[in-house]
Motif scaffolding. Sequence first.
Motif: not given
Length: 643
Positions: A300, A305, A321, A339, A341, A344, A388, A390-391, A394-395, A401
Amino acid sequence: MTSESSTGRGGHGRHEGGEVGLRQLLESTRSPLPDSAAGWDGDSAPTQPLRATARVQPPGRPQVSEAATERWSRHQESQPQPKASGSPKAPLVKKIGIGIGAFVAVAGSVYVADLLLSAGEVPRGVEVAGVSVGGLDTDTADTRLRAVLGPRSGHELPVQIADMQTKLLPSTAGLEVDWATTWERIGSQPMNPITRLTSLFTTRAVPIASVVDNSALDRQLAGLRVHDRPTVEGTIRFEGGRPVAVPPVPGRVLDGPAARAALIDNWIYGTLIDLPETAAPMTVRPEAVDRALREVAEPAVRAPITFAGKGAAGKLEPEQIATIVSFAPDGNGGLTATFDQEVATSLLAPQLATSEVEAKDATFSLAGGAAKVVPAIVGDKINWPKTLEQLPNLIVMPQERTARAVYDKVEPKLTTEAAQGLGVTDVMGQFTTNGFSGPSGVNIRVVARKVNGAIVKPGETFSLNDFTGPRGTAEGYVESGIIDHGRPSTAVGGGISQFATTLYNASYFAGLEDAGHTEHSYYISRYPAAREATVFDGAIDLRFRNNTPNGVYIETLTTDSDVTVRLWGTKTVDVESITGERTKPTEPQTVTLPKGKDCIASEGGPGFTVSDTRVITDHKSGREVSRATRNVKYDPIPIVKCE
């Protein structure tokens, strides 16, 4: 023994018939018969019948004479003799049978005598919670048990939970002795002869029965839960952006059912009770922590990202992150990444703000005395939850990324087409008031800006209080002058009544329906008599209804000393105001107050009653549509002196 049974100790007494007869019977069975009396020499069959040389006469039976005995012997000699079996074991078997019979008779007599003598007593060898009561009569035993065991419910009871000791009161925990059930457990004299015999050499422990208040015991057990040591679940935390595995620490908790049973069974002894525990549940396996560290946490924060927007991009650095990602049990013994949000979004939104378009309602341009529609703007805003989502993917990606931000179209509340259909073309009614300054002017300009541009659709009712909401310092209002019970005073938002009066008159001359307004209690000379309004936050409101088929657009204009309100729509009526004569005058009273900031001197003013008549006519034809009169009574304004 202090009690006796009517059958166990009556008749011959303990040492007369029973024990003497039993002893004689035992002795007779133990004495061997001489060979000559048996009538045989040991190798041949008996030639003479057996004759008893001595007899034990049971008590209560008639004595047998010697003559009768001799006649019986002669009779026996005249009978045919059985043939000898030729086996030397037959006389031995007979002897054994006689011995067994004698033993059974003696044992039976002893059993009966023991049963009778122990009637009314606690069975031998009985101990109740360590208190010996065997052999005592029941009354004495009950007194002893109650004296020793009864008070223990009020004595502190030590309990141990792992390495911790504490105390509790059995009575507070709802525990008392159930005497009736305890005596049922003790029972009466046993009928089994083996049990009676073994009771001479053994002890029988009888547990007490308890009366249990389940609610009180549950509360006590719940209170002991403070000593539980829950499991510290394994997880992963970030230190300076670096993931660190936190292994689980097993805990222990009170075993409720077992602890309950231990207290019920052992509280009466008053000694330390070790309450059992059980392992606290562990929801995350140690190996799951290591796997989450390798497969999720470390990847991660391996690289940034990026979210690409429309003409802009937002980047999350590894340290950022680490503030977004956390781990929680997944319910199957593992860890799952979660996560934040909100965090973020707060990091990405400023970077992508220029890529968004705010939605704007259609409005009106009023230049040149005509109203024209200003088209609405459709918004284009980032859908952060979908972006988000998609996190998680992605991590864990080693490269690329990067993902695109997801946008949603946002329609305005008033579209261009809707605004064009409202029929807002010209001024329906307007009004202007003046004479304010300072703090009052601040409040009037604040509320005017708030109301400017408001649209009242056909059939809707406009409420000044509902539209503006609270009018406090947080909304920009200041403390200014008001009239309180006829005397000058101050309050936050003072002066807004002048705006309310201006708005009311604009709706009055536009021919809109009055949906509720309140005049001042005291007449204020800069307002038209019987055609003014006051408001108070959350209590007194100004309301009017758009009773036309077209929309109404509110325009406000302010200067340093005056305020104007215009209502735009489609003009269909003309309005005339007719003010009546002032009647029923009343003189003011004088009020004297101590000097200070709370006393504001006033010359006062007379009270009176006045009417206003509104006449509405059709704009095109001039035909009268309606006529309505409103009577208003104003109180006299007190004369205030500060001394």
